[in-house]
Design a protein around this motif. Structure first.
Motif: not given
Length: 435
Positions: A308-313
């Motif tokens: 659940k680490i939201d790292d868009p790039i």
């Protein structure tokens, strides 16, 4: 002034221009990988944060890295750089300064990949000041400025640790404190695929970065004297190509389809991984390093998404995991002939000595960059009443909520007249948002 001085200076300036041009690649990569309601914001914040990084590097960053009378932790002179020459260097001091400034700007841009689509504009401004003075220069001094890791012989030719891992750790800290974007995860924890709005932009961004990377790696030779920059460029290209191929194949096998974002992440992972070792390894090793990096980035993205680490790039995977692997790779593949810094790698009879130095450097630099970034961002969160825009502003998109205009005006339909910039705008059923 001799001819070699001029040629070296021109080469370093060309390298600086190529690395600065990579900012354009990051704009397209990040904008294409996110939703169109944030595209204009991404372009604008990249430009102004690079501007902040430039001024901060001139004021304090260069002096903290390369200042005279350095200690194991930091340099301490040459603040507000005035163009002075470097003792014993056969190239212009000003061109070297500009080249190093470009690297600092790239590391900051990587860091902000973890902030995408939800951070306040003011957060970018303040953290750009802090990262450019308290995070990046310290790690850079340790390895490139004569600090304690340089004394141990740590190998990082063009910045897998200094630039990429440092930026990725700041992105990691930001991702944790900002929390996932609205709609990224379902109630049961399953991740939704918030696809970027333009894969062509993303691919063009990757190609621009690939092109600029020749300035990044080959430019780091700082000389045209023996033509060694050509060998470094060759290794760079081979690793990028190998990374793209292995990422394509692993996604095809695992998903049943050749996933386009994975292919592009694979090319970038290959570039990041070879950045530390491009001057220390043979060509076959560059291919192996790229192949492994392409596979690693595929599984790394899946792992962090499950965490659940939201790292868009995908900064943490592309620049962090690949940066770690690339740094460690010299401990295996560095040859006795090419290891002008440190010692040969394990596969060339050097034992575990260099691998141990590389691992120590990775651990210490990652911990420093993450912990300092986390503390700074946590303090900013308390002082600035949060790091994140409101839920309404995030749903509206940062183009409109932070800048008062759309990046894609024609993509939004409304029966109402266009509102003046600065006037409050609230989303309504008459606005159709294309994500």
């Amino acid at each position: 002034m001799d001819e070699l001085y001029l040629l070296n200076s021109i080469w370093i300036l060309l390298g600086a221009i190529l690395v600065i041009f990579m900012q354009g690649g990051f704009i397209l990569l990040e904008a294409g990988s996110t939703r169109m309601k944030n595209a204009g914001h991404i372009a604008g914040k990249t430009l102004f944060t690079f501007s902040i990084a430039s001024i901060m590097f001139w004021a304090v960053g260069y002096g903290l890295i390369f200042g005279k009378n350095p200690n194991f932790f930091v340099g301490w002179s040459d603040f507000f750089y005035s163009g002075q020459e470097i003792d014993g260097a056969n190239y212009s001091g000003a061109t070297f300064f500009l080249f190093q400034l470009a690297f600092a700007g790239i590391s900051l841009t990587i860091a902000f990949g973890g902030f995408a689509e939800r951070a306040k504009l003011s957060v970018y401004l303040v953290f750009a000041l802090l990262f450019s003075s308290l995070v990046y220069p310290i790690v850079a001094h340790w390895i490139w400025g004569g600090g304690w890791l340089a004394e141990h012989g740590k190998q990082d030719f063009a910045g897998s640790t200094v630039v990429h891992l440092t930026g990725a750790m700041a992105a990691f800290a930001g991702s944790i404190l900002l929390k996932p974007r609205i709609g990224k995860y379902q109630n049961d924890g399953k991740a939704n695929d918030l696809r970027g709005h333009n894969q062509v932009y993303t691919a063009l961004g990757v190609i621009i970065l690939w092109f600029g990377w020749f300035g990044f790696n080959a430019g780091s030779t700082l000389s045209v004297d023996d033509g060694f920059f050509g060998f470094v460029a060759l290794n760079t290209n081979l690793a990028a190509a190998a990374g793209a191929i292995s990422a394509l194949l692993i996604s095809w096998v695992a998903l049943g389809k050749a996933d386009i974002p994975t292919i592009m992440n694979g090319a970038l992972a290959g570039l990041v991984a070879i950045t530390a070792s491009c001057a220390f390894v043979e060509t076959w090793a560059a291919v192996v390093i790229g192949l492994i990096a392409g596979v690693l980035v595929f599984y790394s993205v899946k792992f962090f998404e499950k965490c659940k680490i939201d790292d868009p790039i995908y900064a943490l995977s592309v620049h962090g995991v690949a940066g770690i692997f690339g740094t460690l790779s010299t401990g295996f593949f560095a040859t006795p002939e090419l290891a002008t810094v440190g010692k040969p790698g394990l596969f060339y009879g050097g034992g575990f000595t260099q691998l141990g130095v590389q691992a120590m450097g990775v651990i210490v630099c990652a911990l420093y960059a993450f912990s300092v970034s986390f503390v700074l961002l946590y303090m900013m969160k308390k002082v600035m009443n949060g790091l994140r825009v409101t839920e309404e502003e995030e749903l509206m998109g940062l183009d409109l909520s932070e800048h008062g205009s759309y990046g894609y005006p024609e993509a939004f339909t409304t029966s109402e007249p266009v509102r003046p910039i600065g006037q409050e705008v609230r989303p309504s059923s008459k606005h159709v948002f294309h994500e």
